[in-house]
Design a protein around this motif. Structure first.
Motif, PDB file in Angstrom:
ATOM      1  N   ARG A  18       0.362  -1.989  -0.201  1.00  0.00           N
ATOM      2  CA  ARG A  18       0.002  -2.892  -1.301  1.00  0.00           C
ATOM      3  C   ARG A  18       1.213  -3.700  -1.749  1.00  0.00           C
ATOM      4  NH1 ARG A  18       1.790  -2.604  -6.354  1.00  0.00           N
ATOM      5  NH2 ARG A  18       1.435  -0.389  -6.487  1.00  0.00           N
ATOM      6  N   GLU A  19       2.368  -3.056  -1.867  1.00  0.00           N
ATOM      7  CA  GLU A  19       3.571  -3.764  -2.299  1.00  0.00           C
ATOM      8  C   GLU A  19       3.990  -4.825  -1.286  1.00  0.00           C
ATOM      9  OE1 GLU A  19       6.250  -0.515  -2.977  1.00  0.00           O
ATOM     10  OE2 GLU A  19       5.662  -0.326  -5.089  1.00  0.00           O
ATOM     11  N   ALA A  20       3.828  -4.543   0.007  1.00  0.00           N
ATOM     12  CA  ALA A  20       4.166  -5.529   1.036  1.00  0.00           C
ATOM     13  C   ALA A  20       3.254  -6.744   0.934  1.00  0.00           C
ATOM     14  CB  ALA A  20       4.067  -4.895   2.422  1.00  0.00           C
ATOM     15  N   PHE A  21       1.962  -6.504   0.713  1.00  0.00           N
ATOM     16  CA  PHE A  21       1.039  -7.625   0.577  1.00  0.00           C
ATOM     17  C   PHE A  21       1.348  -8.439  -0.679  1.00  0.00           C
ATOM     18  CE2 PHE A  21      -2.674  -9.831  -0.919  1.00  0.00           C
ATOM     19  CZ  PHE A  21      -2.964 -10.602   0.188  1.00  0.00           C
ATOM     20  N   VAL A  22       1.626  -7.763  -1.759  1.00  0.00           N
ATOM     21  CA  VAL A  22       1.926  -8.464  -3.013  1.00  0.00           C
ATOM     22  C   VAL A  22       3.210  -9.287  -2.864  1.00  0.00           C
ATOM     23  CG1 VAL A  22       2.576  -8.138  -5.442  1.00  0.00           C
ATOM     24  CG2 VAL A  22       0.638  -6.885  -4.493  1.00  0.00           C
ATOM     25  N   ALA A  23       4.213  -8.737  -2.182  1.00  0.00           N
ATOM     26  CA  ALA A  23       5.458  -9.483  -1.964  1.00  0.00           C
ATOM     27  C   ALA A  23       5.193 -10.734  -1.127  1.00  0.00           C
ATOM     28  CB  ALA A  23       6.488  -8.585  -1.281  1.00  0.00           C
ATOM     29  N   ALA A  24       4.374 -10.601  -0.083  1.00  0.00           N
ATOM     30  CA  ALA A  24       4.040 -11.767   0.742  1.00  0.00           C
ATOM     31  C   ALA A  24       3.257 -12.796  -0.076  1.00  0.00           C
ATOM     32  CB  ALA A  24       3.235 -11.320   1.963  1.00  0.00           C
ATOM     33  N   ALA A  78      -6.594  -2.844  -1.687  1.00  0.00           N
ATOM     34  CA  ALA A  78      -5.362  -2.053  -1.672  1.00  0.00           C
ATOM     35  C   ALA A  78      -5.228  -1.235  -2.964  1.00  0.00           C
ATOM     36  CB  ALA A  78      -4.147  -2.970  -1.495  1.00  0.00           C
ATOM     37  N   LEU A  79      -5.584  -1.850  -4.089  1.00  0.00           N
ATOM     38  CA  LEU A  79      -5.538  -1.135  -5.368  1.00  0.00           C
ATOM     39  C   LEU A  79      -6.575  -0.013  -5.404  1.00  0.00           C
ATOM     40  CD1 LEU A  79      -5.090  -4.179  -7.766  1.00  0.00           C
ATOM     41  CD2 LEU A  79      -3.392  -2.400  -7.307  1.00  0.00           C
ATOM     42  N   ARG A  80      -7.755  -0.290  -4.878  1.00  0.00           N
ATOM     43  CA  ARG A  80      -8.794   0.749  -4.829  1.00  0.00           C
ATOM     44  C   ARG A  80      -8.350   1.932  -3.971  1.00  0.00           C
ATOM     45  NH1 ARG A  80     -12.529  -3.912  -4.097  1.00  0.00           N
ATOM     46  NH2 ARG A  80     -13.488  -4.273  -6.126  1.00  0.00           N
ATOM     47  N   GLN A  81      -7.688   1.631  -2.852  1.00  0.00           N
ATOM     48  CA  GLN A  81      -7.195   2.707  -1.993  1.00  0.00           C
ATOM     49  C   GLN A  81      -6.159   3.551  -2.732  1.00  0.00           C
ATOM     50  OE1 GLN A  81      -8.260   3.697   1.130  1.00  0.00           O
ATOM     51  NE2 GLN A  81      -7.002   5.443   0.561  1.00  0.00           N
ATOM     52  N   ALA A  83       8.264  -9.793  -7.673  1.00  0.00           N
ATOM     53  CA  ALA A  83       7.371 -10.025  -8.814  1.00  0.00           C
ATOM     54  C   ALA A  83       6.273  -8.962  -8.829  1.00  0.00           C
ATOM     55  CB  ALA A  83       6.752 -11.417  -8.731  1.00  0.00           C
ATOM     56  N   THR A  84       5.939  -8.523 -10.018  1.00  0.00           N
ATOM     57  CA  THR A  84       4.874  -7.526 -10.145  1.00  0.00           C
ATOM     58  C   THR A  84       3.521  -8.199  -9.963  1.00  0.00           C
ATOM     59  OG1 THR A  84       4.620  -7.822 -12.525  1.00  0.00           O
ATOM     60  CG2 THR A  84       6.247  -6.183 -11.789  1.00  0.00           C
ATOM     61  N   LEU A  85       2.549  -7.391  -9.620  1.00  0.00           N
ATOM     62  CA  LEU A  85       1.200  -7.928  -9.457  1.00  0.00           C
ATOM     63  C   LEU A  85       0.692  -8.498 -10.774  1.00  0.00           C
ATOM     64  CD1 LEU A  85      -1.253  -8.458  -7.752  1.00  0.00           C
ATOM     65  CD2 LEU A  85      -1.959  -6.084  -8.116  1.00  0.00           C
ATOM     66  N   ARG A  86       1.008  -7.841 -11.862  1.00  0.00           N
ATOM     67  CA  ARG A  86       0.571  -8.339 -13.173  1.00  0.00           C
ATOM     68  C   ARG A  86       1.170  -9.722 -13.456  1.00  0.00           C
ATOM     69  NH1 ARG A  86      -2.055  -5.390 -16.940  1.00  0.00           N
ATOM     70  NH2 ARG A  86      -1.341  -3.396 -16.160  1.00  0.00           N
ATOM     71  N   ALA A  87       2.425  -9.922 -13.034  1.00  0.00           N
ATOM     72  CA  ALA A  87       3.058 -11.225 -13.223  1.00  0.00           C
ATOM     73  C   ALA A  87       2.435 -12.294 -12.321  1.00  0.00           C
ATOM     74  CB  ALA A  87       4.558 -11.121 -12.954  1.00  0.00           C
ATOM     75  N   LEU A 141      -0.388   8.580  -0.065  1.00  0.00           N
ATOM     76  CA  LEU A 141      -0.300   7.732  -1.249  1.00  0.00           C
ATOM     77  C   LEU A 141       0.882   6.768  -1.149  1.00  0.00           C
ATOM     78  CD1 LEU A 141      -1.159   6.973  -4.117  1.00  0.00           C
ATOM     79  CD2 LEU A 141       0.193   8.891  -4.934  1.00  0.00           C
ATOM     80  N   HIS A 142       2.025   7.275  -0.696  1.00  0.00           N
ATOM     81  CA  HIS A 142       3.195   6.403  -0.550  1.00  0.00           C
ATOM     82  C   HIS A 142       2.929   5.292   0.476  1.00  0.00           C
ATOM     83  CE1 HIS A 142       5.992   8.322  -3.235  1.00  0.00           C
ATOM     84  NE2 HIS A 142       5.775   9.500  -2.684  1.00  0.00           N
ATOM     85  N   GLU A 143       2.220   5.622   1.542  1.00  0.00           N
ATOM     86  CA  GLU A 143       1.888   4.615   2.549  1.00  0.00           C
ATOM     87  C   GLU A 143       0.968   3.543   1.959  1.00  0.00           C
ATOM     88  OE1 GLU A 143       2.079   2.561   6.004  1.00  0.00           O
ATOM     89  OE2 GLU A 143       3.283   4.304   5.441  1.00  0.00           O
ATOM     90  N   ALA A 144      -0.031   3.962   1.198  1.00  0.00           N
ATOM     91  CA  ALA A 144      -0.939   3.001   0.566  1.00  0.00           C
ATOM     92  C   ALA A 144      -0.175   2.103  -0.409  1.00  0.00           C
ATOM     93  CB  ALA A 144      -2.067   3.737  -0.163  1.00  0.00           C
ATOM     94  N   ARG A 145       0.737   2.712  -1.148  1.00  0.00           N
ATOM     95  CA  ARG A 145       1.518   1.925  -2.103  1.00  0.00           C
ATOM     96  C   ARG A 145       2.432   0.935  -1.393  1.00  0.00           C
ATOM     97  NH1 ARG A 145       3.685   3.472  -7.790  1.00  0.00           N
ATOM     98  NH2 ARG A 145       4.962   1.649  -8.193  1.00  0.00           N
TER      99      ARG A 145
END
Length: 165
Positions: A62-68, A11-14, A79-83, A55-59
């Motif tokens: 990624r944010e949905a996956f990180v939240a899950a 997701a980050l690469r995309q 929470a941020t991915l870095r956290a 780009l907004h769709e990719a973001r």
């Protein structure tokens, strides 16, 4: 846990690819602005809008996956991915950190080039308006817009050049 980091990395690469594509379009737009090619600038504006939506769709993905992922690991969904990095294996953290850093660098570059192009476009419009005011000063009236900025009004739709006779 093993596949989760791969999904995040993909997701980050995309996102990186989409930011890179947007940066490329902005740089191409800048070249056409300097070359005074309005048709190409206009064409690229549509491509830029499409790339921004992508780009907004990719973001969002990624944010949905990180939240899950955060919820699965008893963290807040905001929470941020870095956290969340401590929840990933030690050997994949440097990769994820590098991808996050690259996205942040690209965001900075995209914002800078976007502001520069916006400024160039604004100056081009101002120059064209000034040229038209010099050619037909009686056709323009300057007034103040509700925002306090000067705007042109009263532009009469008369032809700029009339046939003699």
């Amino acid at each position: 846990m093993n596949s989760e980091w791969k999904i995040v990395a993909d997701a980050l690469r995309q996102e990186i690819a989409d930011y890179g594509g947007l940066l490329h379009l902005f740089e191409e737009q800048q070249r056409y602005l300097f070359a005074r090619n309005p048709d190409a600038v206009l064409r690229l504006s549509g491509e830029i809008e499409t790339q921004v939506r992508q780009l907004h769709e990719a973001r969002r993905n990624r944010e949905a996956f990180v939240a899950a992922f955060a919820i699965e690991n008893n963290e807040l969904p905001t929470a941020t991915l870095r956290a969340l990095l401590p929840h990933f294996a030690l050997d994949v953290r440097p990769l994820l950190e590098a991808l996050i850093s690259e996205i942040n660098v690209l965001i900075h570059r995209v914002r800078r080039v976007s502001r520069h192009n916006h400024s160039l476009l604004a100056r081009t419009v101002e120059a064209q308006q000034e040229l038209l005011r010099q050619l037909r000063p009686d056709a323009f009236t300057q007034t103040y817009a509700p925002t306090g900025r000067v705007s042109l009004s009263g532009v009469r739709p008369e032809p700029a050049f009339k046939v003699a006779g």
